[in-house]
Design a protein around this motif. Sequence first.
Motif, short mmCIF file in Angstrom:
data_model
loop_
_atom_site.label_atom_id
_atom_site.label_comp_id
_atom_site.label_asym_id
_atom_site.label_seq_id
_atom_site.Cartn_x
_atom_site.Cartn_y
_atom_site.Cartn_z
N ASP A 182 0.90 -1.13 -0.13
CA ASP A 182 0.21 -0.06 -0.03
C ASP A 182 1.00 1.29 -0.06
O ASP A 182 2.11 1.08 0.13
N GLU A 183 0.14 2.44 -0.10
CA GLU A 183 1.04 3.73 0.00
C GLU A 183 1.45 3.94 1.32
O GLU A 183 0.53 4.16 2.08
N CYS A 184 2.68 4.04 1.65
CA CYS A 184 3.16 4.35 3.05
C CYS A 184 4.25 5.55 3.04
O CYS A 184 5.03 5.79 1.98
N SER A 185 4.12 6.03 4.16
CA SER A 185 5.06 7.27 4.36
C SER A 185 6.22 6.88 4.56
O SER A 185 6.33 6.14 5.87
N LEU A 186 7.20 7.10 4.08
CA LEU A 186 8.61 6.68 4.51
C LEU A 186 9.04 7.34 5.82
O LEU A 186 9.50 6.63 6.74
N ALA A 187 8.52 8.54 6.05
CA ALA A 187 9.15 9.19 7.08
C ALA A 187 8.51 8.56 8.50
O ALA A 187 9.12 8.57 9.37
N ARG A 188 7.23 8.10 8.19
CA ARG A 188 6.73 7.69 9.45
C ARG A 188 7.25 6.10 9.73
O ARG A 188 7.57 5.92 11.01
N PHE A 208 22.81 10.68 14.63
CA PHE A 208 21.71 9.94 13.91
C PHE A 208 21.04 11.04 13.24
O PHE A 208 20.59 12.20 13.65
N GLN A 209 21.04 11.16 11.66
CA GLN A 209 20.52 12.25 10.88
C GLN A 209 19.49 11.31 9.91
O GLN A 209 19.85 10.44 9.33
N VAL A 210 18.65 12.29 9.75
CA VAL A 210 17.59 11.87 8.64
C VAL A 210 17.08 12.94 7.75
O VAL A 210 17.17 14.07 8.12
N SER A 211 17.30 12.69 6.58
CA SER A 211 16.74 13.83 5.50
C SER A 211 16.09 13.10 4.47
O SER A 211 16.41 12.30 4.02
N ASP A 212 15.22 14.10 3.85
CA ASP A 212 14.61 13.78 2.79
C ASP A 212 13.65 12.68 2.66
O ASP A 212 13.48 12.14 1.71
N VAL A 213 13.21 12.20 3.66
CA VAL A 213 12.27 11.02 3.67
C VAL A 213 10.90 11.37 3.63
O VAL A 213 10.03 10.30 3.54
N ASP A 214 10.44 12.45 3.48
CA ASP A 214 9.25 12.73 3.23
C ASP A 214 8.63 12.23 2.15
O ASP A 214 8.02 13.30 1.24
N VAL A 215 8.39 11.09 1.61
CA VAL A 215 7.98 10.68 0.42
C VAL A 215 7.11 9.57 0.85
O VAL A 215 7.34 8.87 1.80
N THR A 216 6.13 9.12 -0.27
CA THR A 216 5.45 7.68 0.02
C THR A 216 6.01 6.85 -0.90
O THR A 216 6.53 7.10 -2.12
N ARG A 249 23.20 7.77 8.91
CA ARG A 249 22.56 8.84 8.15
C ARG A 249 21.44 7.97 7.00
O ARG A 249 21.84 7.19 6.37
N ILE A 250 20.20 8.31 7.21
CA ILE A 250 19.16 7.80 6.39
C ILE A 250 18.69 8.87 5.56
O ILE A 250 18.25 10.23 5.98
#
Lengths: 340, 225
Positions: A182-188, A208-216, A249-250
């Motif tokens: 299904d469509e899932c939010s990567l950030a979540r 711990f760094q996370v960037s640009d994961v606001d995609v589905t 880094r993710i």
Amino acid sequence: MRFRDYFKDRIYSLVIFIVLLAAAVLLMRAYRLEAEAVAAVAVIFAIFYVSELLIDFFRKKKFYDTLVDNTDNLDKKYLVPETIISPGFYEGRILESVLRDTGKSMADNVNVYRQGAENFKEYVEMWIHEIKLPISSMTLILHNSHDKNDRMLAQVRRINNLIEQILYYVRSENAEKDYIIDECSLARIVGAVAVRNKDDILENNIDFQVSDVDVTVYTDAKWLEFMLNQILSNSIKYKDDNKDTSVIRISAVQDKKSIELRIYDNGIGISGSDLPRVFDKSFTGENGRRYSKATGMGLYIVKKMCDKMGHDIYIESAIGEYTEVKMTFYKNDFYNVTKM
Amino acid sequence: MKRICIVEDDKSISGELKELLDNSGYEAVVLEDFGNACEGILAAEADLVLLDINIPHMNGELLLKQLRTRSEVPVIMVTSRDSEADEVLSMSYGADDYVTKPYNPTILLLRINAIFKRLDSGHGSNGTIVFRNMQIFPQKGVIRYSSGREILLTKNEMTIFMYLLSNKDRIVSRDELMTELWNNQEYLNDNALTVNISRLRAHFKEAGFEDIIETRKGQGYILIG
């Protein structure tokens, strides 16, 4: 079925035929029959012999050629008895009946094992749900106690991670489809995995760094969470103590057709000779042996589920420098069409 | 005080859960009679229900379905079965959230808190909060004093401040603050948290509230209301 081979098999009949024909000719000559009459009788007998041979050949050829063709073309060869059309000759019917019997018996036999595997899987799943009760209880007790014991909580988390690994292993071995794309939010999903590993990341002083994961992405959220958890816990486990700062880094990179999720760490890395085999079942490699904490199952399950769900995964690494896991999710036009 | 009804047949878990909730400023009630679960939950007049899926007599999902025909009380499903299918099913029956065992207790509290916050914000208010003599605009990250002076907080400072505020007069551990931040996808480390708290203090000190956030050694922080 080739005539030459068929005939070779029946060479004895030709021998008998010739011997008998010769005997008959001699007999007829002894009774002083006309040469023409003898020749005519010989031709009649020869026609009988040849026509019997050909009729028998073509009847069998039709049946056996179909059987061989079907066997060659079938994906699951054991299904071949199902394709047989009952032949007009006796031997064929014997073969048919034997094939059907062995097929059925093999199916029964396979069923015994399938049932066994199914029962085992059910039992393991049930057992895992049961053991999660005392683990939950223990987590709550440790949390509620006044001198909150972080070391004990870390061990409970470890137990839970190992138990989760076997649950997902059993699920991934199962032939049935056990996931929902299904469509899932990567950030979540990244967030959920980050929170689960928060204490280990903080206790190990990892940046711990996370960037640009606001995609589905199209995936099964629970499965991806499990897979990322395996990858992230490897990054934590194999951090390099000789470096001043450890980094994980993710990030996600997007193009027209796909989204690539990257999990980078500056840990101990994987040697070039181990790298091609990290997805093999039970492969622990140099790192796994040196740190003796590896089951060699985590990445195997991850790779297997990636294949099932249509994600790509590969790992880049340089020993002593870094490891980067890259996971590719394809954008599926089909979903967009059905959504419109 | 918000009342939370615990529907869980494992005595050890329900006992510990009650202690956790009681210590966190809620009133927890444990459902005893599973034979008549639906009636029991309604009789408890709870503000929220923690519902386990594996309970005696009846499947938790069916119980939820039954409960939904009579009440709109928020329900968090708690289960050791974690598959996407179970979650989808529970949500379709009207669960407000879905938590899998073994859960991180701090996360469970955050989820409960989030549901109550969602409900409260539904009643009128335009999102501004009044505390002492200041107006707080969480969305904009602005605090306005009665003097008309405004200070601007970063997202992290605001998250920390809002969490302290919603747990005012109670000691909040660093772990709780950290969990709240990480839960909001702000992955701070220990030093960054300390820096954020001292910056927050500096903001208030400038405005004349020196004592607003106190440190309790070895325990955490407390916002004095």
